[in-house]
Design a protein around this motif. Structure first.
Motif, PDB file in Angstrom:
ATOM      1  N   VAL B 185     -94.873  19.847   6.374  1.00  0.00           N
ATOM      2  CA  VAL B 185     -95.758  19.957   5.214  1.00  0.00           C
ATOM      3  C   VAL B 185     -95.088  20.619   4.029  1.00  0.00           C
ATOM      4  N   GLY B 200     -97.093  19.949  -6.351  1.00  0.00           N
ATOM      5  CA  GLY B 200     -96.559  19.443  -5.116  1.00  0.00           C
ATOM      6  C   GLY B 200     -95.534  20.375  -4.507  1.00  0.00           C
ATOM      7  N   PRO B 201     -95.022  20.040  -3.342  1.00  0.00           N
ATOM      8  CA  PRO B 201     -95.284  18.756  -2.692  1.00  0.00           C
ATOM      9  C   PRO B 201     -96.643  18.738  -1.981  1.00  0.00           C
ATOM     10  N   VAL B 202     -97.355  17.654  -2.165  1.00  0.00           N
ATOM     11  CA  VAL B 202     -98.610  17.491  -1.436  1.00  0.00           C
ATOM     12  C   VAL B 202     -98.319  16.613  -0.221  1.00  0.00           C
ATOM     13  N   PRO B 203     -98.481  17.181   0.984  1.00  0.00           N
ATOM     14  CA  PRO B 203     -98.156  16.406   2.183  1.00  0.00           C
ATOM     15  C   PRO B 203     -99.310  15.495   2.594  1.00  0.00           C
ATOM     16  N   GLY B 204     -98.986  14.571   3.479  1.00  0.00           N
ATOM     17  CA  GLY B 204    -100.027  13.698   4.044  1.00  0.00           C
ATOM     18  C   GLY B 204     -99.526  12.289   4.197  1.00  0.00           C
ATOM     19  N   VAL B 209     -95.188  14.523  -1.787  1.00  0.00           N
ATOM     20  CA  VAL B 209     -95.109  13.989  -3.154  1.00  0.00           C
ATOM     21  C   VAL B 209     -95.164  15.132  -4.168  1.00  0.00           C
ATOM     22  N   TRP B 210     -94.211  15.090  -5.105  1.00  0.00           N
ATOM     23  CA  TRP B 210     -94.196  16.049  -6.218  1.00  0.00           C
ATOM     24  C   TRP B 210     -94.556  15.322  -7.504  1.00  0.00           C
TER      25      TRP B 210
END
Lengths: 682, 314
Positions: B185, B200-204, B209-210
């Motif tokens: 994550v 970000g980074p936004v995990p999933g 993603v940044w």
């Protein structure tokens, strides 16, 4: 609705095109608009329509030196209060501006009209969508085919504003006109000669066919809830990921129409206030409090198996309101996509809107761009609404730059809605208790509105500096504004005075558990509908009419006298300052559709929220408890608009109906008989 | 009408079923081809791509003073000429000539003996046979030219498909995790002066993603520290058209053709790919949607025009 071209297009991919061509014949469609040489010469007329720009506030700000550009026009004799329409509602007023006639000429008397043949079934007055009644029933679908030999009636949105718009005369004379966001003209009226371009404004619906429906996903919501202007939807996260659906337009090609939907995923950061939205191959990363840009969404329309599935495209913006403890994601109303409007007509010619989008990128096409419903429904805070309204204004400023960049000669009209929808929500100009805000906040947001006026002054200043005396510049508003503190329940008043029965009735349309049963039309002589309309339940006109036409006049006079005498028990003030008889104030071919009486409320009063749509509440007078704290649906004399010009105004009492004749005469054209106004410069 | 509806719906259902079956069959066949080709082509491309990138950089350095559309036109015309010459020396010109002559002769026979059914049928059969022979003789030069052509298109795509980020422009950087590390994550993005990290980074979904905003102009190297490893990705910030690499990937030959200008990511690491959303080039001549069309039209036109010059038959 399927045109032959569209039907063949989607059938073609299924290998049926050749068969259908043989069956239906393949005549080419379309013809190019005739192009003529401009007769405008070097003449330029620029009209800036600033909705709801109030004369009292304008004069105060000019006197205080905060609007120097407009003050300069005033000093040169180019300012007057502008008489508005009866009633001073925007669709009515702008239609009067467009046609140069009163409501009897253009047929718009209120936001809401009724069908007397169905007793009082309400509908939006400026445009109407007529559904297809016939179609080819195949499987679960019913496909209207509008070509020979089928010639099925098709779903159409019709412009209900009647009368000839002034630009038709310019068009016929070969004078170019370009109008941006013109109200009361959706869908845009066609240009017969190809010299007219128009982007539709107020009245343009969203993709759902409403005047703006947001969707808000929240972990606090347990089930889908319609808020009136918005839909609240639940969102459930599992391992910080959620799957939700955005509701799109109804697929009317199904025999049992259902809403289309687009699924999207939301990934929430485990610890930070950030999310990622994945929708149709697009990724959006937002932090709490941030808005996305316009995002394209395509809603699939399921077709029979032998045809390719179709789709309707729109655009929306995402706003991450809160991540924790409650998750709230707001999705703006789905606007028609200006870069690819498909079969949805938002401009004349159709390519006009795509040309703008090619240069400016995506922009809002909705009539009501400021999401006032989100604020009224408490989905937005005041500050969130202010930010969203600022986006709208910025976008329209960009559009104005585009308009000026592409303007050469002829007529240019540009419309700003910001002053109207910000006034409705932010206006409060005295020390009385605001419906929802503290005195400090009421002053703060009135200040926001004043700043907006100052910015509009800057826009006018730029225009005057840019064109000087090379153009006639007119800046006008359709009405003013005032506080809306007290509500008047017109239907309740009618019930209490014995005009509407039975005594416990609660609605014109259906049983309202909170208010009571539906009215008994055999005991009802008059009813209110819309924001200013009062109708007599007339025999031979209304389906269940009981009032003999011979008694109508006496009844109207009686009602007028009693309404003018109505006093607010809280203050003793008169709630109604004028009552107009439509047969005395209107002329023209559409008079028969008018309400019998138009109620002109005094400043501070307006018809109650419930009365407008036919509900009958318990008390005649009540406090307005809505964030919608200011209004203009009062008496015409109470709320004139403004007219500024870069030339002296000679007309002693200019009014909206004088604008069309003024514009035509500026271009040397004869004013037609249907226009009752006259040139304000002569 | 009911019968027609029934027929249409069932025909439609059958067509949809067949289409899905065809897609599945093609996907399975492609997987098989990919399984065989990847171990062969991926190392080859790993060697060829840097050479081609160096060559293409040299060519574009020469063309850089010219307008973009002119550069594209010159490359297209030269490619048409080179492919024509290559075709001449890799194809059996005599056999192609014979096939074309057969087609011409039998078309003439069709015209002259249109009343004689036997001649007509025989001529049609011979035309068909000659066409098949022609296709067969085209196959060898086509196969020989396929790889150079794909390499060329990959290099052109890196220059005409996307444009560099402009200073201050916003974009997303997506890091796809290897399946074994899909639950990670967090990662640290060191963007230096190339970009300012906004979110970000936004995990999933197996990705991080940044959202970044482009910084100083230049060809920069981003560094991502993740699970003890460091991976790099090029980011280009410029106001003019320059070579950009939208994605850096592991060893897949198809991806290596599409994104040839950066070395492969190390095998066995936590990262499958890193992608940057560069804006598509907006131009009707050489933009994202048009450069390949312009290229094919111009190269084919030049090949047709130069055909008599180089005495090539096809």
């Amino acid at each position: 609705m399927l045109t032959r071209r569209r039907f063949i297009q989607i059938a073609g991919s299924s290998g049926l095109a050749s068969v259908l061509c043989l069956y239906g014949g393949c005549n080419p469609f379309g013809k190019s608009a005739a192009r003529g040489r401009s007769r405008a010469g070097d003449k330029r007329v620029i009209v800036l329509g600033i909705d709801g720009f109030d004369p009292q506030l304008s004069e105060r700000l000019m006197d205080a030196g905060r609007m120097p550009n407009l003050a300069q026009l005033r000093a040169a004799g180019g300012y007057a209060r502008l008489g508005t329409s009866i009633p001073p509602q925007s669709p009515v007023a702008w239609a009067s501006f467009i046609t140069g006639g009163d409501a009897g000429v253009h047929g718009i008397f209120d936001f809401i009209h009724r069908r007397p043949e169905q007793q009082c079934a309400p509908y939006y007055s400026a445009s109407e969508t007529i559904g297809a009644t016939e179609g080819w029933e195949v499987g679960d679908h019913k496909l209207p085919l509008n070509f020979w030999p089928f010639n099925h009636g098709t779903t159409q949105t019709l412009l209900r504003r009647e009368g000839t718009p002034f630009w038709d005369y310019l068009d016929a004379a070969g004078i170019p006109s370009c109008l941006y966001d013109i109200p009361s003209n959706y869908p845009p009226s066609p240009s017969a000669h190809g010299h007219h371009r128009c982007l539709a404004g107020m009245g343009t619906p969203d993709l759902l066919g409403t005047y703006g429906t947001y969707q808000c996903f929240s972990t606090r919501v347990r089930q889908v809830r319609d808020q009136g202007g918005g839909i609240l939807k639940p969102i459930v996260f599992k391992d910080h990921a959620a799957k939700v659906k955005l509701t799109g337009p109804v697929n009317t090609l199904l025999q049992k129409p259902v809403e289309t939907q687009v699924e999207f995923r939301v990934y929430r950061h485990p610890t930070e206030p950030q999310v990622r939205i994945e929708i149709q191959g697009q990724t959006i990363v937002l932090k709490e409090g941030e808005w996305s840009g316009w995002t394209k969404v395509s809603f699939p329309l399921e077709m029979p198996s032998f045809l390719r599935n179709d789709a309707v495209g729109g655009i929306c913006r995402f706003y991450l309101q809160e991540v924790r403890p409650t998750f709230r994601l707001y999705v703006s109303p789905l606007n028609m996509d200006p870069s690819d409007p498909g079969g949805q007509k938002v401009s004349e010619p159709q390519k006009f809107v795509t040309e703008i989008a090619d240069e400016l990128g995506l922009f809002s096409t909705l009539g009501f761009q400021e999401d006032h419903k989100a604020l009224s429904n408490k989905v937005f805070t005041d500050e969130e609404y202010r930010v969203q309204a600022e986006f709208v204004l910025q976008e329209r400023m960009n559009l104005l730059n585009y308009a000026l960049g592409h303007y050469d000669t002829g007529l240019l009209f540009f419309y700003f809605s910001s002053s109207d929808l910000q006034s409705h929500m932010f206006w409060w100009d005295n020390d009385e208790k605001h419906p929802v805000r503290s005195p400090e906040d009421a002053r703060k947001y009135m200040g926001v509105l004043e700043d907006l006026y100052v910015r509009m002054d800057g826009v006018v200043g730029d225009l005057v500096r840019r064109y000087g005396d090379q153009a006639t510049i007119l800046v006008l508003s359709d009405h003013g504004f005032c506080n809306f503190r007290r509500q008047f329940g017109l239907n309740t008043w009618l019930r209490e005075n014995g005009y509407l029965g039975p005594e416990n009735c609660g609605s014109l349309f259906q049983h309202e558990p909170k208010f009571g049963p539906v009215v008994d039309w055999s005991r009802t002589r008059a009813y209110g509908l819309g924001l200013n309309g009062l109708y007599v339940n007339l025999k031979g006109r209304e389906r269940d009419g009981i009032v003999d036409p011979a008694q109508r006049d006496a009844l109207l006079e009686e009602l007028r006298a009693k309404l003018l005498a109505a006093r607010d028990p809280e203050t003793g003030a008169a709630a109604i300052s004028a009552v107009y008889r439509s047969d005395q104030v209107y002329s023209g071919p559409y008079l028969a559709n008018a309400p019998d009486l138009i109620i002109g409320y005094a400043r501070g009063y307006r018809c109650s929220w419930l009365t407008a749509l036919g509900t009958i509440e318990s008390a005649v007078f009540s406090d307005n408890d809505s964030t919608w704290s200011a209004d203009h649906c009062m008496a015409t004399e109470e709320l004139p608009g403004v007219l500024f010009a870069n030339r002296p105004i000679r007309h002693p009492e200019p009014a909206l109906i004088d604008m069309a004749p003024t514009i035509l005469e500026e271009f040397g054209l004869t004013v037609p008989d249907s226009m009752t106004g006259r040139n304000v410069f002569t | 009408m009911h019968a027609l509806n029934w027929l249409l719906i069932n025909l439609g259902n059958a067509a949809q079923w067949l289409w899905e079956a065809l897609k599945s069959a093609c996907a399975a066949a492609w997987d098989g081809v990919d399984f065989v080709l990847n171990p062969v082509l991926s190392p080859v491309l790993a060697v060829l791509n840097p050479l081609c990138t160096a060559l293409a950089d040299g060519a574009y350095f020469v063309l850089s003073p010219l307008p973009v559309w002119l550069g594209l036109a010159i490359i297209s015309v030269l490619t048409g000429a080179v492919m024509l010459i290559a075709f001449r020396y890799t194809s059996n010109q005599k056999a192609i000539g014979r096939a074309r002559d057969d087609i011409t002769a039998n078309l003439l026979a069709l015209k002259l003996f249109k009343d004689e059914l036997g001649v007509t049928f025989r001529s049609q059969g011979r035309i068909m046979g000659a066409l098949l022979r022609l296709q067969w003789h085209m196959l060898r030069p086509l196969l020989i030219m396929l790889l150079p052509m794909l390499l060329l298109l990959g290099q052109m795509g890196a220059r005409y498909q996307w444009r560099p980020l402009r200073p201050g422009e916003q974009t997303l950087i997506s890091l796809r995790l290897a399946p074994a590390h899909a639950s990670l994550v967090d990662a640290q993005l060191d963007s230096g002066p190339a970009a300012i990290i906004e979110a970000g980074p936004v995990p999933g979904g197996g990705e991080l993603v940044w959202r970044v905003r482009a910084g100083e102009p230049g060809r920069h190297m981003l560094r991502v520290n993740i699970a003890g490893a460091t991976v790099e990705k090029e980011l280009v910030v410029a106001d003019t058209l320059k070579r950009v690499s939208a994605e850096r990937l592991g060893s897949r030959w198809t991806s290596q053709i599409l994104h040839p200008t950066e070395p492969l990511l190390p095998a066995g690491g936590p990262v499958d790919s890193i992608a940057i959303q560069y804006p598509a080039v907006q131009s009707y001549l050489y933009g994202a949607n048009w450069w390949i069309l312009s290229f094919f039209v111009l190269s084919m036109a030049s090949a047709l025009l130069l055909k008599p010059v180089f005495k090539v038959r096809f």
